[in-house]
Design an enzyme around this catalytic site. Sequence first.
Site, PDB file in Angstrom:
ATOM      1  N   ALA A 286      -5.325  -2.021   4.969  1.00  0.00           N
ATOM      2  CA  ALA A 286      -6.689  -1.549   5.257  1.00  0.00           C
ATOM      3  C   ALA A 286      -7.566  -1.746   4.031  1.00  0.00           C
ATOM      4  O   ALA A 286      -7.080  -1.743   2.900  1.00  0.00           O
ATOM      5  CB  ALA A 286      -6.682  -0.079   5.658  1.00  0.00           C
TER       6      ALA A 286
ATOM      7  N   THR B  58      -9.585   0.259   2.036  1.00  0.00           N
ATOM      8  CA  THR B  58      -9.662   1.721   1.916  1.00  0.00           C
ATOM      9  C   THR B  58     -10.656   2.197   0.838  1.00  0.00           C
ATOM     10  O   THR B  58     -10.701   3.395   0.543  1.00  0.00           O
ATOM     11  CB  THR B  58      -8.267   2.316   1.609  1.00  0.00           C
TER      12      THR B  58
ATOM     13  N   LYS C 204     -12.881   1.406  10.958  1.00  0.00           N
ATOM     14  CA  LYS C 204     -11.565   1.871  11.411  1.00  0.00           C
ATOM     15  C   LYS C 204     -11.589   2.191  12.915  1.00  0.00           C
ATOM     16  O   LYS C 204     -10.621   1.919  13.623  1.00  0.00           O
ATOM     17  CB  LYS C 204     -11.123   3.098  10.615  1.00  0.00           C
TER      18      LYS C 204
ATOM     19  N   TYR D 181     -16.798   2.524   6.486  1.00  0.00           N
ATOM     20  CA  TYR D 181     -15.324   2.553   6.587  1.00  0.00           C
ATOM     21  C   TYR D 181     -14.902   3.187   7.913  1.00  0.00           C
ATOM     22  O   TYR D 181     -14.091   2.622   8.650  1.00  0.00           O
ATOM     23  CB  TYR D 181     -14.746   3.328   5.399  1.00  0.00           C
TER      24      TYR D 181
ATOM     25  N   TRP E 287      -5.928  12.060   4.130  1.00  0.00           N
ATOM     26  CA  TRP E 287      -5.592  12.479   2.765  1.00  0.00           C
ATOM     27  C   TRP E 287      -4.187  12.020   2.346  1.00  0.00           C
ATOM     28  O   TRP E 287      -3.334  12.826   1.967  1.00  0.00           O
ATOM     29  CB  TRP E 287      -5.719  13.999   2.642  1.00  0.00           C
TER      30      TRP E 287
ATOM     31  N   THR F  20      -7.846   6.873  10.906  1.00  0.00           N
ATOM     32  CA  THR F  20      -8.292   7.891   9.964  1.00  0.00           C
ATOM     33  C   THR F  20      -9.110   9.010  10.608  1.00  0.00           C
ATOM     34  O   THR F  20      -9.745   8.804  11.657  1.00  0.00           O
ATOM     35  CB  THR F  20      -9.166   7.202   8.877  1.00  0.00           C
TER      36      THR F  20
ATOM     37  N   GLY G  48       0.833  -1.205   0.000  1.00  0.00           N
ATOM     38  CA  GLY G  48       0.000   0.000   0.000  1.00  0.00           C
ATOM     39  C   GLY G  48       0.869   1.257   0.000  1.00  0.00           C
ATOM     40  O   GLY G  48       2.102   1.177   0.038  1.00  0.00           O
ATOM     41  N   GLN G  49       0.229   2.412  -0.042  1.00  0.00           N
ATOM     42  CA  GLN G  49       0.984   3.678  -0.056  1.00  0.00           C
ATOM     43  C   GLN G  49       1.895   3.774   1.170  1.00  0.00           C
ATOM     44  O   GLN G  49       3.096   4.008   1.050  1.00  0.00           O
ATOM     45  CB  GLN G  49       0.024   4.872  -0.021  1.00  0.00           C
ATOM     46  N   VAL G  50       1.297   3.602   2.332  1.00  0.00           N
ATOM     47  CA  VAL G  50       2.062   3.758   3.571  1.00  0.00           C
ATOM     48  C   VAL G  50       3.000   2.564   3.778  1.00  0.00           C
ATOM     49  O   VAL G  50       4.166   2.722   4.162  1.00  0.00           O
ATOM     50  CB  VAL G  50       1.105   3.948   4.774  1.00  0.00           C
TER      51      VAL G  50
HETATM   52  N1  LIG Z   1      -5.443   6.649   1.817  1.00  0.00           N
HETATM   53  C1  LIG Z   1      -5.860   7.642   2.611  1.00  0.00           C
HETATM   54  O1  LIG Z   1      -6.145   8.762   2.148  1.00  0.00           O
HETATM   55  C2  LIG Z   1      -5.967   7.433   4.085  1.00  0.00           C
HETATM   56  C3  LIG Z   1      -6.518   8.459   4.884  1.00  0.00           C
HETATM   57  C4  LIG Z   1      -6.614   8.261   6.257  1.00  0.00           C
HETATM   58  C5  LIG Z   1      -6.144   7.094   6.828  1.00  0.00           C
HETATM   59  N2  LIG Z   1      -5.615   6.123   6.043  1.00  0.00           N
HETATM   60  C6  LIG Z   1      -5.157   4.886   6.690  1.00  0.00           C
HETATM   61  O2  LIG Z   1      -3.761   4.759   6.445  1.00  0.00           O
HETATM   62  C7  LIG Z   1      -3.406   3.375   6.369  1.00  0.00           C
HETATM   63  C8  LIG Z   1      -2.653   3.104   5.083  1.00  0.00           C
HETATM   64  O3  LIG Z   1      -3.488   3.466   3.984  1.00  0.00           O
HETATM   65  P1  LIG Z   1      -2.945   3.467   2.479  1.00  0.00           P
HETATM   66  O4  LIG Z   1      -3.365   4.743   1.857  1.00  0.00           O
HETATM   67  O5  LIG Z   1      -1.517   3.070   2.457  1.00  0.00           O
HETATM   68  O6  LIG Z   1      -3.859   2.309   1.890  1.00  0.00           O
HETATM   69  P2  LIG Z   1      -3.735   1.563   0.485  1.00  0.00           P
HETATM   70  O7  LIG Z   1      -2.725   2.244  -0.373  1.00  0.00           O
HETATM   71  O8  LIG Z   1      -5.120   1.371   0.000  1.00  0.00           O
HETATM   72  O9  LIG Z   1      -3.111   0.166   0.899  1.00  0.00           O
HETATM   73  C9  LIG Z   1      -3.852  -0.763   1.642  1.00  0.00           C
HETATM   74  C10 LIG Z   1      -3.153  -2.102   1.549  1.00  0.00           C
HETATM   75  O10 LIG Z   1      -3.993  -3.028   2.206  1.00  0.00           O
HETATM   76  C11 LIG Z   1      -3.987  -4.218   1.448  1.00  0.00           C
HETATM   77  N3  LIG Z   1      -5.213  -4.985   1.635  1.00  0.00           N
HETATM   78  C12 LIG Z   1      -6.482  -4.583   1.419  1.00  0.00           C
HETATM   79  N4  LIG Z   1      -7.317  -5.611   1.658  1.00  0.00           N
HETATM   80  C13 LIG Z   1      -6.553  -6.666   2.033  1.00  0.00           C
HETATM   81  C14 LIG Z   1      -6.826  -8.007   2.406  1.00  0.00           C
HETATM   82  N5  LIG Z   1      -8.069  -8.505   2.426  1.00  0.00           N
HETATM   83  N6  LIG Z   1      -5.787  -8.802   2.756  1.00  0.00           N
HETATM   84  C15 LIG Z   1      -4.523  -8.339   2.720  1.00  0.00           C
HETATM   85  N7  LIG Z   1      -4.195  -7.096   2.351  1.00  0.00           N
HETATM   86  C16 LIG Z   1      -5.208  -6.270   2.007  1.00  0.00           C
HETATM   87  C17 LIG Z   1      -3.875  -3.786   0.007  1.00  0.00           C
HETATM   88  O11 LIG Z   1      -3.359  -4.876  -0.695  1.00  0.00           O
HETATM   89  P3  LIG Z   1      -3.405  -4.979  -2.292  1.00  0.00           P
HETATM   90  O12 LIG Z   1      -2.328  -4.024  -2.742  1.00  0.00           O
HETATM   91  O13 LIG Z   1      -3.093  -6.407  -2.545  1.00  0.00           O
HETATM   92  O14 LIG Z   1      -4.789  -4.563  -2.670  1.00  0.00           O
HETATM   93  C18 LIG Z   1      -2.932  -2.602   0.113  1.00  0.00           C
HETATM   94  O15 LIG Z   1      -1.588  -3.006  -0.037  1.00  0.00           O
HETATM   95  C19 LIG Z   1      -4.730   2.606   6.501  1.00  0.00           C
HETATM   96  O16 LIG Z   1      -4.896   2.233   7.842  1.00  0.00           O
HETATM   97  C20 LIG Z   1      -5.784   3.635   6.125  1.00  0.00           C
HETATM   98  O17 LIG Z   1      -7.035   3.342   6.727  1.00  0.00           O
HETATM   99  C21 LIG Z   1      -5.501   6.267   4.697  1.00  0.00           C
END
Ligand SMILES: NC(=O)c1ccc[n+]([C@@H]2O[C@H](COP(=O)([O-])OP(=O)(O)OC[C@H]3O[C@@H](n4cnc5c(N)ncnc54)[C@H](OP(=O)(O)O)[C@@H]3O)[C@@H](O)[C@H]2O)c1
Length: 305
Positions: free
Chosen positions: A66, A68, A135, A131, A156, A107, A12-14
């Site tokens: 997550a 997401t 969370k 969502y 974001w 989040t 994922g991004q993070v």
């Molecule tokens: N994105 C935002 O704007 C945002 C904002 C606030 C908080 N957050 C929080 O920050 C954290 C990191 O978010 P991010 O933006 O890095 O999210 P992301 O880029 O969507 O990455 C989420 C990761 O979770 C994996 N995943 C999803 N479903 C899964 C499953 N069933 N089994 C195993 N892996 C699974 C995905 O795998 P695949 O690559 O295989 O799909 C992906 O690598 C999360 O806790 C999120 O809730 C994010």
Amino acid sequence: MAHSILLFGANGQVGHALQTSLARLGTVIACTREQIDFSQSSEDIAAALEVLTQQHKPTIIVNATAYTAVDRAQSEPNLAQRVNATTPGLLARAAQETGACMVHFSTDYVFKGDKLEPYVETDPTDPQSVYGQSKLDGEHAVASACARHLIFRTSWVVSAHGGNFLKTMLKLAQERDTLSVVSDQVGAPTSANLLASVTTQIVRVLAEQPDTDPRWGLYHLVAGGHTNWHAYACYVIAQARQAGWPIKIQDQAIHPIATKDYPVAAPRPLNSRLDTQKLCKAFDLTLPEWRVGVDEVLQALKSPA
Ligand SMILES: NC(=O)c1ccc[n+]([C@@H]2O[C@H](COP(=O)([O-])OP(=O)(O)OC[C@H]3O[C@@H](n4cnc5c(N)ncnc54)[C@H](OP(=O)(O)O)[C@@H]3O)[C@@H](O)[C@H]2O)c1
């Protein structure tokens, strides 16, 4: 001490950013869906975790996984709950049982978004979406299962790796003549690199501290300053144009619109601002302005022209 770090959600991004930064603390075992699918039954997760913890004897467990897809979650509540709450709780339990500490991300969507000031950690939560609720439940599951936990609420997220608003705006700005972007939701774009580097700094300080250390717990972690989605889009597009991207859209054709005029399945908080004073005071940090991270992402993406 060189740590053994189990990192979940490494694609994922993070998670991607954490792979690099956490490597400064020891060996990172980067786990993706292939190692553990978070949607499996609790029994299957527990069995897979048992194998991983036996093999790697982690001292730190980090969950960047997550579900997401905020709008899709409205029609897949059970899946969102499992991925965002049930399984993180099992990871935290495994951390507690093996003596590791647990790091988890949450989040701004745990809040309703009607406060006029930035939210502090002790403000009442009131998620408006599946969502957000999943969370929030994840926060509780992690906090109750592992005493030595860190939960970082952020907002974001932006990165050169993976999909996000910045990348969508860059793409649309090269294809479209007009764009309408919501201007009444306020928050701070926060780069995955900032999240990863701050997480790593804090884990370095706390990983060997006992559960009596008052610094374990919940923190807001976002970049400094704030903006709205429309102003953010305008900034990204202007910067990209200046850097030589083949931007088609004219500035005056990027129109601000109200949330009510952009219907989506999951309601978003109007105020996503998170107060970071607790974090900055506890760890003596100064967080950079959101534009710093956005500029870095634009630079990493480079112009295709
Ligand atoms: N994105 C935002 O704007 C945002 C904002 C606030 C908080 N957050 C929080 O920050 C954290 C990191 O978010 P991010 O933006 O890095 O999210 P992301 O880029 O969507 O990455 C989420 C990761 O979770 C994996 N995943 C999803 N479903 C899964 C499953 N069933 N089994 C195993 N892996 C699974 C995905 O795998 P695949 O690559 O295989 O799909 C992906 O690598 C999360 O806790 C999120 O809730 C994010």
